[in-house]
Design a protein around this motif. Structure first.
Motif, mmCIF file in Angstrom:
data_model
loop_
_atom_site.group_PDB
_atom_site.id
_atom_site.type_symbol
_atom_site.label_atom_id
_atom_site.label_comp_id
_atom_site.label_asym_id
_atom_site.label_seq_id
_atom_site.Cartn_x
_atom_site.Cartn_y
_atom_site.Cartn_z
ATOM 1 N N PHE A 188 2.569 34.997 24.303
ATOM 2 C CA PHE A 188 3.879 34.403 24.568
ATOM 3 C C PHE A 188 4.448 33.665 23.359
ATOM 4 O O PHE A 188 5.492 33.019 23.477
ATOM 5 C CB PHE A 188 3.782 33.428 25.749
ATOM 6 C CG PHE A 188 3.698 34.113 27.088
ATOM 7 C CD1 PHE A 188 4.796 34.178 27.921
ATOM 8 C CD2 PHE A 188 2.523 34.708 27.512
ATOM 9 C CE1 PHE A 188 4.725 34.802 29.153
ATOM 10 C CE2 PHE A 188 2.437 35.339 28.735
ATOM 11 C CZ PHE A 188 3.547 35.390 29.558
ATOM 12 N N LEU A 189 3.771 33.760 22.219
ATOM 13 C CA LEU A 189 4.254 33.078 21.014
ATOM 14 C C LEU A 189 5.662 33.551 20.657
ATOM 15 O O LEU A 189 5.913 34.738 20.484
ATOM 16 C CB LEU A 189 3.316 33.352 19.836
ATOM 17 C CG LEU A 189 1.904 32.734 19.905
ATOM 18 C CD1 LEU A 189 1.066 33.215 18.752
ATOM 19 C CD2 LEU A 189 1.994 31.226 19.903
ATOM 20 N N VAL A 240 5.007 25.205 24.907
ATOM 21 C CA VAL A 240 4.986 24.943 23.454
ATOM 22 C C VAL A 240 4.877 26.250 22.685
ATOM 23 O O VAL A 240 5.571 26.462 21.679
ATOM 24 C CB VAL A 240 3.823 23.995 23.099
ATOM 25 C CG1 VAL A 240 3.605 23.954 21.591
ATOM 26 C CG2 VAL A 240 4.104 22.591 23.627
ATOM 27 N N LYS A 241 4.031 27.147 23.157
ATOM 28 C CA LYS A 241 3.856 28.432 22.460
ATOM 29 C C LYS A 241 5.127 29.275 22.532
ATOM 30 O O LYS A 241 5.441 30.026 21.609
ATOM 31 C CB LYS A 241 2.672 29.193 23.055
ATOM 32 C CG LYS A 241 1.317 28.554 22.729
ATOM 33 C CD LYS A 241 0.172 29.382 23.257
ATOM 34 C CE LYS A 241 -1.173 28.721 22.948
ATOM 35 N NZ LYS A 241 -1.443 28.613 21.513
ATOM 36 N N TYR A 279 -1.030 19.282 30.536
ATOM 37 C CA TYR A 279 -1.497 19.855 29.272
ATOM 38 C C TYR A 279 -1.494 21.380 29.327
ATOM 39 O O TYR A 279 -0.928 22.048 28.451
ATOM 40 C CB TYR A 279 -2.896 19.347 28.924
ATOM 41 C CG TYR A 279 -3.500 20.076 27.753
ATOM 42 C CD1 TYR A 279 -3.114 19.770 26.445
ATOM 43 C CD2 TYR A 279 -4.428 21.099 27.931
ATOM 44 C CE1 TYR A 279 -3.647 20.444 25.364
ATOM 45 C CE2 TYR A 279 -4.965 21.786 26.859
ATOM 46 C CZ TYR A 279 -4.569 21.455 25.580
ATOM 47 O OH TYR A 279 -5.081 22.140 24.512
ATOM 48 N N TYR A 280 -2.143 21.956 30.339
ATOM 49 C CA TYR A 280 -2.278 23.418 30.320
ATOM 50 C C TYR A 280 -0.988 24.122 30.713
ATOM 51 O O TYR A 280 -0.762 25.267 30.310
ATOM 52 C CB TYR A 280 -3.473 23.894 31.166
ATOM 53 C CG TYR A 280 -3.460 23.534 32.629
ATOM 54 C CD1 TYR A 280 -2.725 24.251 33.556
ATOM 55 C CD2 TYR A 280 -4.249 22.481 33.104
ATOM 56 C CE1 TYR A 280 -2.755 23.943 34.906
ATOM 57 C CE2 TYR A 280 -4.284 22.157 34.456
ATOM 58 C CZ TYR A 280 -3.529 22.892 35.345
ATOM 59 O OH TYR A 280 -3.566 22.582 36.686
ATOM 60 N N TYR A 281 -0.119 23.472 31.500
ATOM 61 C CA TYR A 281 1.172 24.087 31.793
ATOM 62 C C TYR A 281 2.090 24.055 30.572
ATOM 63 O O TYR A 281 2.683 25.067 30.181
ATOM 64 C CB TYR A 281 1.858 23.368 32.953
ATOM 65 C CG TYR A 281 1.306 23.678 34.318
ATOM 66 C CD1 TYR A 281 1.118 24.988 34.747
ATOM 67 C CD2 TYR A 281 0.985 22.651 35.204
ATOM 68 C CE1 TYR A 281 0.621 25.266 36.005
ATOM 69 C CE2 TYR A 281 0.488 22.920 36.476
ATOM 70 C CZ TYR A 281 0.304 24.227 36.865
ATOM 71 O OH TYR A 281 -0.179 24.502 38.117
ATOM 72 N N LEU A 282 2.209 22.878 29.982
ATOM 73 C CA LEU A 282 3.150 22.719 28.869
ATOM 74 C C LEU A 282 2.650 23.386 27.596
ATOM 75 O O LEU A 282 3.439 23.645 26.694
ATOM 76 C CB LEU A 282 3.426 21.235 28.629
ATOM 77 C CG LEU A 282 4.021 20.497 29.839
ATOM 78 C CD1 LEU A 282 4.385 19.069 29.477
ATOM 79 C CD2 LEU A 282 5.246 21.221 30.382
#
Length: 454
Positions: free
Chosen positions: A347-348, A415-416, A408-411
């Protein structure tokens, strides 16, 4: 004379299913199959809130709680049929069977949440489960899919055996299996024999497995990852909500007079589920597995409202289930729209390739995290409010801390998508997927701004 009026939505849906069973054999186009399923869902949905009452001497009850959950099941059915239409691994000649299994499984869920008797509840649960075993292994040429189906079938069969054993223990103690008889006889008991605890543990363990709650959650990540993505989306909402709804009905109507029999183990299960779901999601690199652990954590939050054992708890479950349907299915729709793969690193730079997909996914992730002004925030607020009102503030505080951890793991996915560059080449998103995204996105936002309790 049997009053079948409360049973009318199910009768109508059975008629639609039989009609599709015959007509579907002659339909070749996938879009026609999906449109028919959506039409059947909408027509059944329109009758849901028109009837209430009891049927079959109180064994079947249509009330606001069960009707709201049935609304969730029908929305889940229509959206997942559209998701399957855009999933290339499901062959054209098998799409009829795919939709038929979705409809039959949904019918089982509808019977489950209205059943007020343990044997009819067991039959409904097994009817739903048999369809899910087949759906999990629907792409027979994929070894991971075959493994997912076999694992789910073997574990599901074992817990079905535990459930029927628990029901037989209850029958030997109370002389009946309806919730009303159990509640009346339980109130007269001054002492609680050991085998009563055994029966309660067996029945609740089976519901715990079906809902994907710890410590019987191990099947969820593997089955969710191995099953076809539309099936994973379907399983992440319908069966989970049905199991939680049945557990809530059973505890509030049959065992509410003696909460000391079950409150301790369920608090332990809720805390363990929230911990395992959120902590293990931190290290996932596959988005489907991340959403699987996410669904485990959300089942833990729903269990808090079950523990509350109150009217506000039941309303919180209904609202949470509705919001969770939109935000979770929206996330899976985004995943199906993204042909690059399921790994998070794929998803980058998605925002540069398709801004609409990136924003949609970000909204669903924000809502799953529980951030305002989205529906997930209000849904979690109602859940935590119900458990605090029941006097278990410390349980709510611990689960809120784990919920904060989920940011953390959702956001990280967000971020990516927005802060990294990548080489993504996306084809045009099909119209049906865009409609799903707009539909789920709209209600995720609307339910956050204008919440209501059914």
């Amino acid at each position: 004379m049997i009053n079948l009026t409360p049973f009318f939505p199910e009768l109508l849906f059975i008629g639609f299913t039989l009609f599709y069973f015959v007509l579907g054999l002659w339909i070749k186009k996938r879009v026609v199959h999906s449109l028919l399923v959506i039409a059947f869902s909408v027509l059944t949905l329109l009758t849901l809130f028109q009837v209430q009452g009891e049927a079959f001497k109180g064994m079947f009850v249509a009330d606001s709680f069960s009707q709201t959950l049935k609304l969730v099941f029908l929305i889940n059915l229509g959206i997942c049929s559209l998701l399957g239409m855009n999933y290339s691994q499901i062959k054209d000649e098998l799409f009829y069977e795919f939709n038929l299994l979705l409809m039959l499984s949904t019918l089982g869920m509808m019977f489950m949440v209205s059943s007020k008797e343990l044997l009819s509840l067991f039959l409904s649960l097994e009817f739903m489960s048999l369809c899910l075993y087949l759906l999990a292994g629907f792409v027979v040429t994929d070894p991971k899919t075959n493994e997912a189906s076999l694992k789910y079938y073997l574990l599901g069969s074992m817990f079905s055996a535990l459930l029927i054993l628990g029901i037989s223990i209850f029958y030997s103690i109370f002389g009946g299996t309806t919730f009303k008889i159990i509640a009346e006889n339980l109130l007269l008991m001054s002492q609680h024999p050991f085998y009563l605890f055994t029966g309660i543990i067996l029945i609740l363990s089976a519901f715990t497995f079906k809902a994907g709650l710890a410590p019987f959650h191990q099947w969820s990540p593997d089955v969710y990852e191995g099953a076809p993505t539309p099936v994973t989306a379907f399983m992440s909402v319908g069966p989970k909500v049905a199991a939680i709804g049945v557990m809530a009905s059973f505890l509030t109507e049959a065992l509410s007079q003696k909460p000391e029999l079950w409150i301790g183990p369920l608090i332990f299960v809720a805390l363990l589920t929230a911990a395992i779901g959120n902590i293990l999601a931190l290290r996932q690199v596959n988005l489907k597995r991340l959403l699987a652990y996410s669904s485990i954590a959300h089942a833990g939050y729903l269990l808090l409202a079950v523990i509350a054992c109150s009217t506000s708890g039941l309303k919180a479950i209904s609202f949470y289930a509705l919001v969770y349907t939109f935000m979770n299915l929206g996330a899976f729709a985004t995943l199906i729209s993204f042909p690059q793969g399921e790994r998070i690193n794929a998803f980058l730079g998605l925002s540069q390739a398709n801004l609409f997909l990136a924003i949609s996914m970000l909204v669903f992730l924000f809502s799953l995290t529980g951030l305002p002004p989205f529906g997930g925030f209000v849904a979690k607020f109602f859940i935590f409010k119900s458990i605090i009102e029941s006097g278990y503030t410390w349980v709510a505080v611990i689960c809120i801390l784990f919920s904060i951890l989920s940011a953390y793991y959702y956001l990280r996915v967000g971020v990516k998508m927005f802060f990294y560059e990548g080489e993504i080449s996306l084809p045009s998103t099909p119209l049906s997927l865009r409609l799903i995204l707009v539909f789920t996105l709209s209600f995720t936002i609307i339910l956050g701004i204008f919440p209501f309790l059914p």
